[in-house]
Scaffold this motif. Structure first.
Motif, PDB file in Angstrom:
ATOM      1  N   PRO A 266      17.787   3.084   3.778  1.00  0.00           N
ATOM      2  CA  PRO A 266      18.432   3.668   2.764  1.00  0.00           C
ATOM      3  C   PRO A 266      18.317   4.323   1.418  1.00  0.00           C
ATOM      4  CG  PRO A 266      19.511   1.950   3.383  1.00  0.00           C
ATOM      5  CD  PRO A 266      18.403   2.223   4.681  1.00  0.00           C
ATOM      6  N   GLU A 267      18.922   5.000   0.770  1.00  0.00           N
ATOM      7  CA  GLU A 267      18.267   5.243  -0.412  1.00  0.00           C
ATOM      8  C   GLU A 267      17.869   4.690  -1.620  1.00  0.00           C
ATOM      9  OE1 GLU A 267      18.713   8.664  -4.138  1.00  0.00           O
ATOM     10  OE2 GLU A 267      20.160   8.807  -1.886  1.00  0.00           O
ATOM     11  N   GLU A 268      19.463   3.657  -1.968  1.00  0.00           N
ATOM     12  CA  GLU A 268      19.859   2.396  -2.166  1.00  0.00           C
ATOM     13  C   GLU A 268      18.750   1.233  -2.265  1.00  0.00           C
ATOM     14  OE1 GLU A 268      23.149   3.110   0.065  1.00  0.00           O
ATOM     15  OE2 GLU A 268      22.150   5.365   0.032  1.00  0.00           O
ATOM     16  N   ALA A 269      18.047   0.891  -1.070  1.00  0.00           N
ATOM     17  CA  ALA A 269      16.940   0.415  -1.056  1.00  0.00           C
ATOM     18  C   ALA A 269      16.245   0.008  -2.105  1.00  0.00           C
ATOM     19  CB  ALA A 269      16.400   0.290   0.066  1.00  0.00           C
ATOM     20  N   ASN A 270      15.285  -1.503  -1.969  1.00  0.00           N
ATOM     21  CA  ASN A 270      15.049  -1.875  -3.346  1.00  0.00           C
ATOM     22  C   ASN A 270      13.618  -0.943  -2.027  1.00  0.00           C
ATOM     23  OD1 ASN A 270      12.770  -1.352  -4.749  1.00  0.00           O
ATOM     24  ND2 ASN A 270      12.828  -3.594  -5.294  1.00  0.00           N
ATOM     25  N   ILE A 271      12.508   0.052  -1.955  1.00  0.00           N
ATOM     26  CA  ILE A 271      11.777  -1.095  -0.972  1.00  0.00           C
ATOM     27  C   ILE A 271       9.405  -1.234  -1.521  1.00  0.00           C
ATOM     28  CG2 ILE A 271      11.612   1.322  -0.028  1.00  0.00           C
ATOM     29  CD1 ILE A 271       9.674   3.148  -1.246  1.00  0.00           C
ATOM     30  N   TYR A 272      10.279  -1.551  -2.979  1.00  0.00           N
ATOM     31  CA  TYR A 272       9.271  -2.395  -3.471  1.00  0.00           C
ATOM     32  C   TYR A 272       9.253  -3.797  -3.863  1.00  0.00           C
ATOM     33  CZ  TYR A 272       7.996   2.210  -5.674  1.00  0.00           C
ATOM     34  OH  TYR A 272       7.489   3.342  -5.667  1.00  0.00           O
ATOM     35  N   ASN A 273       8.525  -4.788  -3.701  1.00  0.00           N
ATOM     36  CA  ASN A 273       8.585  -5.590  -3.256  1.00  0.00           C
ATOM     37  C   ASN A 273       9.345  -6.380  -4.547  1.00  0.00           C
ATOM     38  OD1 ASN A 273       8.087  -8.314  -1.894  1.00  0.00           O
ATOM     39  ND2 ASN A 273       5.891  -8.567  -2.322  1.00  0.00           N
ATOM     40  N   PRO A 274      10.444  -7.174  -4.318  1.00  0.00           N
ATOM     41  CA  PRO A 274      10.565  -7.774  -2.765  1.00  0.00           C
ATOM     42  C   PRO A 274      11.660  -6.449  -2.344  1.00  0.00           C
ATOM     43  CG  PRO A 274      11.937  -8.531  -5.097  1.00  0.00           C
ATOM     44  CD  PRO A 274      11.182  -8.093  -5.359  1.00  0.00           C
ATOM     45  N   ILE A 275      11.261  -6.466  -1.000  1.00  0.00           N
ATOM     46  CA  ILE A 275      11.888  -5.021  -0.038  1.00  0.00           C
ATOM     47  C   ILE A 275      13.732  -5.960  -0.029  1.00  0.00           C
ATOM     48  CG2 ILE A 275      12.381  -3.992   1.834  1.00  0.00           C
ATOM     49  CD1 ILE A 275       9.246  -4.611   1.989  1.00  0.00           C
TER      50      ILE A 275
ATOM     51  N   SER B 123       0.970  -0.843   0.096  1.00  0.00           N
ATOM     52  CA  SER B 123       0.382   0.171   0.623  1.00  0.00           C
ATOM     53  C   SER B 123       1.130   1.583  -0.047  1.00  0.00           C
ATOM     54  CB  SER B 123      -0.587   0.467   1.378  1.00  0.00           C
ATOM     55  OG  SER B 123      -0.020   0.618   2.071  1.00  0.00           O
ATOM     56  N   GLU B 124      -0.019   2.431   0.387  1.00  0.00           N
ATOM     57  CA  GLU B 124       1.276   3.560  -0.765  1.00  0.00           C
ATOM     58  C   GLU B 124       2.253   3.702   1.085  1.00  0.00           C
ATOM     59  OE1 GLU B 124       2.580   5.873  -2.430  1.00  0.00           O
ATOM     60  OE2 GLU B 124       1.590   4.774  -4.347  1.00  0.00           O
ATOM     61  N   GLU B 125       0.653   3.327   1.917  1.00  0.00           N
ATOM     62  CA  GLU B 125       1.392   3.893   3.130  1.00  0.00           C
ATOM     63  C   GLU B 125       2.597   3.229   4.007  1.00  0.00           C
ATOM     64  OE1 GLU B 125      -2.033   2.411   5.903  1.00  0.00           O
ATOM     65  OE2 GLU B 125      -2.531   4.370   6.428  1.00  0.00           O
ATOM     66  N   THR B 126       2.376   1.856   3.637  1.00  0.00           N
ATOM     67  CA  THR B 126       3.406   0.806   3.475  1.00  0.00           C
ATOM     68  C   THR B 126       5.380   1.435   2.466  1.00  0.00           C
ATOM     69  OG1 THR B 126       2.197  -1.070   3.522  1.00  0.00           O
ATOM     70  CG2 THR B 126       4.740  -1.737   3.448  1.00  0.00           C
ATOM     71  N   LEU B 127       4.836   1.871   1.742  1.00  0.00           N
ATOM     72  CA  LEU B 127       5.893   2.171   0.577  1.00  0.00           C
ATOM     73  C   LEU B 127       6.229   3.472   1.411  1.00  0.00           C
ATOM     74  CD1 LEU B 127       4.456   1.919  -2.946  1.00  0.00           C
ATOM     75  CD2 LEU B 127       6.403   0.696  -1.232  1.00  0.00           C
ATOM     76  N   GLU B 128       5.262   4.581   2.000  1.00  0.00           N
ATOM     77  CA  GLU B 128       5.435   5.624   2.343  1.00  0.00           C
ATOM     78  C   GLU B 128       7.060   5.554   3.729  1.00  0.00           C
ATOM     79  OE1 GLU B 128       2.758   8.453   3.277  1.00  0.00           O
ATOM     80  OE2 GLU B 128       2.293   8.749   1.322  1.00  0.00           O
ATOM     81  N   ALA B 129       6.349   4.379   4.570  1.00  0.00           N
ATOM     82  CA  ALA B 129       7.227   4.111   5.684  1.00  0.00           C
ATOM     83  C   ALA B 129       8.252   3.456   5.120  1.00  0.00           C
ATOM     84  CB  ALA B 129       6.615   3.208   6.681  1.00  0.00           C
ATOM     85  N   LEU B 130       8.318   2.258   4.206  1.00  0.00           N
ATOM     86  CA  LEU B 130       9.933   1.623   3.933  1.00  0.00           C
ATOM     87  C   LEU B 130      10.387   3.075   3.534  1.00  0.00           C
ATOM     88  CD1 LEU B 130       8.357  -1.034   2.456  1.00  0.00           C
ATOM     89  CD2 LEU B 130       9.932  -1.412   3.980  1.00  0.00           C
ATOM     90  N   SER B 131      10.092   3.653   3.091  1.00  0.00           N
ATOM     91  CA  SER B 131      10.884   5.030   2.363  1.00  0.00           C
ATOM     92  C   SER B 131      11.542   5.775   3.075  1.00  0.00           C
ATOM     93  CB  SER B 131      10.238   5.967   1.135  1.00  0.00           C
ATOM     94  OG  SER B 131      10.908   6.821   0.486  1.00  0.00           O
ATOM     95  N   ALA B 132      10.610   5.527   4.624  1.00  0.00           N
ATOM     96  CA  ALA B 132      11.515   6.830   5.801  1.00  0.00           C
ATOM     97  C   ALA B 132      12.514   6.067   5.839  1.00  0.00           C
ATOM     98  CB  ALA B 132      10.152   6.936   6.465  1.00  0.00           C
ATOM     99  N   SER B 133      12.218   4.885   5.822  1.00  0.00           N
ATOM    100  CA  SER B 133      13.475   4.244   7.413  1.00  0.00           C
ATOM    101  C   SER B 133      14.432   2.806   6.305  1.00  0.00           C
ATOM    102  CB  SER B 133      12.440   3.042   8.082  1.00  0.00           C
ATOM    103  OG  SER B 133      11.733   1.617   6.970  1.00  0.00           O
TER     104      SER B 133
END
Lengths: 705, 705
Positions: free
Chosen positions: A346-355, A334-344
C-alpha cells in the motif's frame, strides 16, 4: 597430549559399544549409582558395572575389576575414591581399555597431595596411551547412542552442537535450560582438570566429526596456546568454534585461579591467540548459545547486506540501529525489487529498507515483501520482525518464513515480538534452525555471527615468511649476556636486529674516547652518543644521551657521558659509549615493536606508535608469534592511530611495508630464540623510505640458549 | 507545550472518571469498536460513546457530540476520520474537556496536507489549553482504574513502571510479552506525532506521580532538548528515567526520518543531552526492561561492592568477569565475615568473594553464606547464583533469597540457572522485585543500573557560573559580520573571546605595513603574522602565516603575506594582517574548544586536544551548553588523552583549571548569543600557567542578532 588421540580414539570415547563403570553401586545418593542409572536410562550400548563388593548392580552382572570383564570394553568411567583411582586407571590400561573418564575428584584442584596424585595419573595415561578425560569431571555424553556417562540430572537432547566445559556445574545448568528451549547436542564433555585430554584434543576430534556442526566451549584457560591455535585454525575451515574464555577481567582471572588453579595467562594473549585461532569468542552465556544456534541452523550469507521486513516502524528502527552497531550493513534494493514492492505494497508502506509493510499487513503482504527482499541479489540475509496485530497469525508467519528461507537459501533471524503467543511459532522456526528473539538486537547479533564466521572460514592462513637471517651471529650476541652474567641487554645488542635484517643506524660501541672519535669520523655528519650500561635503564634522565655531536666534540662528549654515569651510579657496569648515525626523527614517526612471553601462548608481539600512544592511550595491537605477513599488516593497520602512519595532516606517509617486514623479522627472531623473554625496539623510526631501529632492550633466559 | 500540563491536568488524562469515545461504534474490525470494548472490559469509570449515527453502542447511551453529554467528562478519545478530527477536538475544548487523545492518523506523518492539518490541531489545542496526546496514537492506559483507552489487543498488568513510546506497535508487542512475564505498568502512553504533549510533559507528570517508580521510554527524537534536560534532571532526583533513543546509527537515523519524519539531531547531541539529563540510556529492548524491573523492585545499593554467592565455580567466574566489565567491584569481606564463613562452610568451599559453597551446598549452607555476605558492611549488593543440583530446591532458595533481601535491605539479583524448573522460583523472586536471569552477565548489568541511577540521583546540578563579561562589546563584534554582509568571522573576531574573558595573546589587525610595524613594536619580542580574510580558510596552506618575525622584518612580511593572498585568490576580501604576540607552543599543549548548534538541543560544546587528537583519533567530549563547572571539568578530564594535560612523560602539567574556565566562558558566550551558529577556538594553548586562544573561527546568523 595430542599424540594420544586420533579420530578412532575419540570414537571410542563418544561412541563406545560397552561402557564399564568402575565404582558402580546402588548406594542411594552416590555418584556411582547416578552414572549407572543415567547410562541405563537411554544408552543403546551395554553398561558393565565394576565393583568387588557386588555381584550385580541394578540387575547387571558386576565384575570385581576391569580385567575380569569378558570381551572388549571401549570406555571406562572411574568413580572410585581418589586413593585408589590411579590404580583403577592403570588396570583399565592393562585391560586394553583405551578411553577413560575419571569422575573422581581430589587431584590437582586440592593442594599438593592431589597435585602429585594427578602427576601419577598423567604418567599412567601416558604409559598406556589412554584418552583420559578428567579427573574431577562430570563425565561425557553423546546423543546418537543416548550415552549419558555423567552424574548430572539430565541427558541432552539430540542435536549438532558439541560442547566442552571446564565447569561441570555449567553443563548441568545448560542442559536443564537447553532441554526446555529445545536446544540439542551431539557430544558433551566435562573437561575437569585436563590432566591428559584438553580443549585442543576435542577441537580436533569434533572438527573431524561429520555430525558436529558447531563446537562450543566454556574455558577458564588454554593448556597449550600454540597447538590450540594450530588445531582451531584447521577446525574452523569447516566447523565454527564459539567460546567463552572466562577470567577476562582482573577479578575474573583471580577467581579462575582460586577455582581451578589454572595459571592465568594474560588477557591480551588470549584475545590475540583466540582471534588468530579463528575462534568466535563471546563474553556471556546468552551469546554463546545464540551464536551456536544460528551457526548450527542457518547457511552462511554470501554478502553482509541485510534486509529488514517488518509491520512495525519503531521496532524496525531499533533493528536498523542494531545493524549499524554490527559488521552488517543495510541492503540497498535493486530497482526491480523496489518496483515490485511498490506494486504490491500500500501507498503508506515503506518499500526502502527497512521495509515497513505497516500494521494492517496480512500474511500475504508479509510473505510477498519477504520473498521480494530475499530474491534481491543485493540481499545476503534477512530479519523478519512482527508486532502482534489482529491481522497476522504468528504461526502462519513462521510457516512462511521457513518456506521462504528454504526457497532462497539465505539466512534469516526472526523477531516475532510477543509472549506465549509466539511459542508455537518459535517451535516451527527452531525446527528449521531459525532463531526468534523478542529483542531485535539479539537477532541482528546472531546474523552478525554468521558473517564473522564466514570471514574466518575464508581466511587464508599463509605461513610466516622465512627471511634469510644470520642466526649464528644472533646466538653469539645473546651468549654475551651469559658471559657477562647479566640477563639484560641494551644497545650493545643492536647487532641482534642487524643479524635478523631489521635496519639499524650505522653505529658502534666505543670503549675509549679515541675509538669514539674514529667511529664518528667513519659516520657521515654529526652523531648521537649514548652511555651503554645494563645498570642504567633511563639513559636520558641522567644526561646519558647526546644528540647531534660534531666529530670534534666526540672526545669530550665521551668523557662527559662516562663521568655523568659514574656520578649517577659509581658501581655501574659501563660497557662503553654508543656512537650512532643521526636518524631524522622529524620526517619519521616513532613506533615501538616489542615482545613478551606468555605462559600459555608463548611469544606475544606488540606494535604501537611511540611516546604517548602506547604509554598513555594504550593504542596497541598484539599477536601471538610467529605472524604471517597478513597478521603483521593487520597489526600495523589496526591501531587507532594508524592514519598517522598513512600520512595524516599533510605529512609524508611512512613506509608501512618496512614496518610490517620488521615485525615479521622480529617474529622470526623471537620464535628462533625461546631464550629471549622480552624485547623492545623503541623507537623504530618509520620514515618515508624505510625504518631504523634506534634503540633496543631485551631480557634473556641464558639457560634456554 | 509544557505550560499546558500540570499534575491536575495529567490526573485527568490518566485517572478520568468519565471517558468519551468520539467515533464510538460497534462496527466489526473498527478502531472505534476496539476502544469501546477495551474500556468496557476493565475500566472502573464510565465510558461515554459519542457518534451522531447511533443512539447506543454496546448498550451504552451514545451522544451525537461531546457538547450534548450531561455532566463533566475528563477525557475524550477521538477516533473520527482525519477530515473531521480537528473539529471534533475543538468541540471537546468547547465542551470543557481538558484531556484529549487523538487516535486518528493522517496528520504530520503523511505529507504536506497532513502537516497542515496537524498545525491546525496544535492551534486548536493551544486555544483551549488542552492536554492533547497524538495524533496517530495507539491511546493511553492506566492500570489503577483499569483504563485501556487504546485499540491494542491487551490491557497492561498493574505495576509501578510508567511507559511512553513513540511507536504504538512497540507498545502492543511489549504488553503481549510483559503480560506473560508478569511485568506490570502504572500508565502507558503512545505518544503518536507529539503535536502537543511530548516526552517532557510525561517525564514531568510521572515525576510527580507517587505510584510511578520508574519512567520508561522508547523515543525516536526529543522535541525540545533544553526543556527535556531541565525536566528530566528534576524527575531523576526521585524517579529513574530509562530510555531507548533509536536512530543512534546513521542507518537508524535515516530509518527514523522515514518512519516519523522526525528531523534527526546529531547522535553526539543526544548522547550528551540524555546523559546530562540524568537519563539511563539503553541500547536495546532487553536492557530497557531489565533495568526497569530492578529499578522498580530493588533498593539502591549504598556501595558499589558486590558479593557473589554460588554453588558453582565456573558460573561464579563468569559473574566475576561481568562485575569486572561493570561499574561495580567485587566486595572484600571483613575478617569477621571470613571467620564466620570459614566456620560454617566445608573446607573445600571458597570463602573469599565469589563465595563458592560448592555443589553439595544445601539450602542451609546457601542461606548462611548469603546471610553472612549481606551482613558484611563492605557489601552493597549481592548476586546469588545456583546451578541445579540434587540437594538444592530452587523454590526454597527463592524463599531464602527474598527473606534475606528483606532483612538486610540490600539489592539482590538472582541467577538460578535452569529451564522450566526455575519458573515457580522466578515467580517468588519477581513478587519481591528480584530479577532472575540464566545469564549472570544480565544479573550484574541490572545491579549496575542501580548504581548508575544512585549516582545520578546524588548529582548536584549546580547552576552555570555567571562570569562578568562585556556583552555589548561582543555584540558589536558580531554585528560587524552583518555590516560586511558575510557570516564568517576569523581572527578579526578575537575581541569576542577577550570580551568574554578568554585569554588571547596581545595583537591587532593592521591594514597597512606601517600599522603592522607599529603594532609589532608595541609587542615584546618577535611576532606572529597572519593574513586576515574571510575567503581564505586554510591560511597556513597558502603561506599566509609567518611565525617569529623580528620587528625589522615586519614591513616586508606584511607585503609578502598580502601578495601571497592575492596570488592565491585575486578577488579575496583582505581585511588586513594580524600581528600577534608569540605564544610559547613548546611548553603548552594545543587544545580545541568549540561549539555547534543542534536542532533539538541547541549549543553543543566540544573539547579535545589539537592536531591528530580531534581529527584522527576523534578523542573529544561534548556537552550541551550551558555547562556548570562540574560539567566543564568532566569534559576536560574525560578525554582519553587527558593524561597529557596532567603532565604525562615528564612534561609540566597544563593549567587545567584555566581550560575549564575557558569552556565555561565559551558556554556563556554561545548561550548569550543564539546568533553564533558555530565557533572554534583552535588552538587554545594550555600552558603551565594559563591558556591563550591563538585563533578563532565562527559563523553567525545575522538575523538572530
Amino acid at each position: 597430549m595430542d599424540e594420544n588421540t586420533g579420530s578412532e580414539g575419540v570414537a571410542g570415547l563418544f561412541a563406545p559399544e560397552r561402557v564399564a563403570v568402575v565404582g558402580a553401586t546402588e548406594s542411594e545418593g552416590s555418584i556411582g549409582r547416578a552414572i549407572v542409572e543415567n547410562l541405563r536410562a537411554d544408552f543403546a550400548g551395554e553398561t558393565v558395572p565394576v565393583n568387588p563388593n557386588y555381584d550385580d548392580v541394578f540387575g547387571l552382572d558386576c565384575y570385581p575389576d576391569v580385567g575380569s570383564i569378558p570381551g572388549e570394553v571401549q570406555l571406562a568411567v572411574v568413580v572410585v575414591p581418589p586413593g585408589i583411582a590411579v590404580e583403577a586407571v592403570a588396570e583399565c590400561g592393562e585391560a586394553g581399555i583405551r578411553n577413560v573418564v575419571v569422575i573422581t575428584a581430589g587431584f590437582g584442584e586440592t593442594g599438593s597431595e592431589g597435585a602429585s596424585r594427578e602427576r601419577e595419573l598423567t604418567a599412567v595415561a601416558e604409559e598406556y596411551g589412554l584418552n583420559l578425560v578428567g579427573p574431577n569431571s562430570l563425565g561425557v555424553m553423546s546423543t546418537p547412542s543416548g550415552m549419558n556417562a555423567t552424574f548430572g540430572p539430565d541427558n541432552a537432547l539430540p542435536g549438532s552442537i558439541s560442547f566442552m566445559s571446564q565447569s561441570g556445574a555449567f553443563i548441568t545448568a545448560v542442559l536443564d535450560w537447553a532441554n526446555d528451549e529445545g536446544i540439542g547436542f551431539k557430544d558433551v564433555v566435562s573437561l575437569g582438570n585436563k590432566a591428559v585430554m584438553d580443549e585442543t584434543d576435542f577441537v580436533e576430534a569434533w572438527a573431524d566429526d561429520p555430525d558436529t556442526d558447531v563446537i562450543l566451549g566454556y574455558l577458564e584457560g588454554v593448556e597449550n596456546g600454540q597447538s590450540f591455535i594450530q588445531s582451531a585454525r584447521e577446525a574452523t575451515a569447516e566447523t565454527p568454534v564459539v567460546m567463552v574464555k572466562s577470567g577476562r577481567t582482573e577479578a575474573g582471572a583471580q577467581a579462575v585461579s582460586s577455582h581451578t588453579g589454572t595459571l592465568a595467562g594474560s588477557e591480551q594473549a588470549y584475545e590475540a591467540g583466540l582471534e588468530q585461532a579463528g575462534v568466535l569468542r563471546v563474553e556471556n552465556v546468552q551469546e554463546l548459545f545464540d551464536f551456536a544456534q544460528i551457526l548450527a541452523g542457518q547457511p552462511l550469507p554470501e554478502s553482509d547486506d541485510v534486509a529488514i521486513v517488518t509491520n512495525a516502524g519503531g521496532p524496525g528502527v531499533m533493528t536498523t540501529d542494531a545493524v549499524g552497531d554490527s559488521n552488517l550493513s543495510l541492503a540497498s534494493f535493486s530497482e526491480e525489487t523496489l518496483e515490485a514492492l511498490s506494486a504490491s505494497m500500500p501507498e503508506e508502506a515503506n518499500i526502502y529498507n527497512p521495509i515497513d509493510a505497516i500494521g494492517d499487513a496480512d500474511i500475504d503482504r508479509f510473505e510477498r515483501a519477504l520473498d521480494l527482499a530475499l530474491g534481491d541479489e543485493n540481499v545476503g540475509a534477512a530479519v523478519v520482525l512482527s508486532a502482534p496485530t489482529a491481522v497476522i497469525d504468528f504461526d502462519d508467519l513462521a510457516e512462511a518464513i521457513t518456506e521462504l528461507q528454504a526457497d532462497h537459501g539465505k539466512p534469516i533471524a526472526a523477531v516475532l515480538m510477543g509472549g506465549d503467543r509466539t511459542e508455537s511459532a518459535k517451535a516451527v522456526l527452531r525446527e528449521r534452525g531459525i532463531p526468534n528473539y523478542f529483542d531485535p538486537a539479539r537477532a541482528v547479533r546472531s546474523l552478525d555471527a554468521l558473517v564473522r564466521y564466514r570471514d574466518i572460514r575464508e581466511r587464508d592462513y599463509e605461513d610466516p615468511t622465512e627471511f634469510d637471517v644470520d642466526r649464528e651471529r644472533a646466538r653469539e650476541i645473546l651468549e654475551r649476556a651469559e658471559d657477562r652474567g647479566d640477563n639484560r641487554l641494551g644497545v650493545e645488542a643492536m647487532g641482534l636486529l642487524d643479524a635478523y635484517g631489521i635496519p639499524t643506524p650505522e653505529g658502534t660501541i666505543a670503549e675509549t674516547p679515541e675509538d669514539a672519535v674514529s667511529a664518528a669520523e667513519g659516520i657521515e655528519g654529526d652523531v648521537v652518543m649514548k652511555i651503554v650500561s645494563p645498570d642504567i635503564l633511563h639513559k636520558s634522565d641522567i644526561g646519558g644521551v647526546r644528540v647531534g655531536v660534531p666529530d670534534e666534540e666526540v672526545y669530550d662528549a665521551f668523557e662527559d657521558l662516562v663521568t655523568r654515569a659514574r656520578n649517577y651510579q659509581p658501581d655501574a657496569t659501563i660497557l662503553g659509549v654508543q656512537v650512532q648515525e643521526m636518524v631524522d626523527l622529524d620526517s619519521g614517526t616513532e613506533t615501538i615493536i616489542g615482545m613478551n612471553r606468555d605462559p600459555q601462548f608463548g611469544p606475544l608481539l606488540l606494535f604501537g606508535l611511540g611516546g604517548i600512544f602506547v604509554e598513555v592511550l594504550e593504542d596497541t595491537e598484539t599477536r601471538v608469534a610467529p605472524v604471517s605477513e597478513r597478521e603483521a599488516t593487520e597489526m600495523v593497520e589496526g591501531i587507532r592511530s594508524a592514519p598517522l602512519l598513512r600520512g595524516a595532516r599533510g605529512r609524508e606517509p611512512a613506509d608501512r611495508e618496512a614496518v610490517v617486514e620488521s615485525l615479521q623479522r622480529l617474529s622470526q627472531l623471537v620464535t628462533d630464540f625461546p631464550a629471549i623473554l622480552e624485547l623492545d625496539v623503541n623507537p623504530l623510526v618509520a620514515g618515508p623510505d624505510g625504518v631504523a631501529a634506534v634503540d633496543v632492550r631485551l631480557t634473556v633466559d641464558t639457560d634456554e640458549l
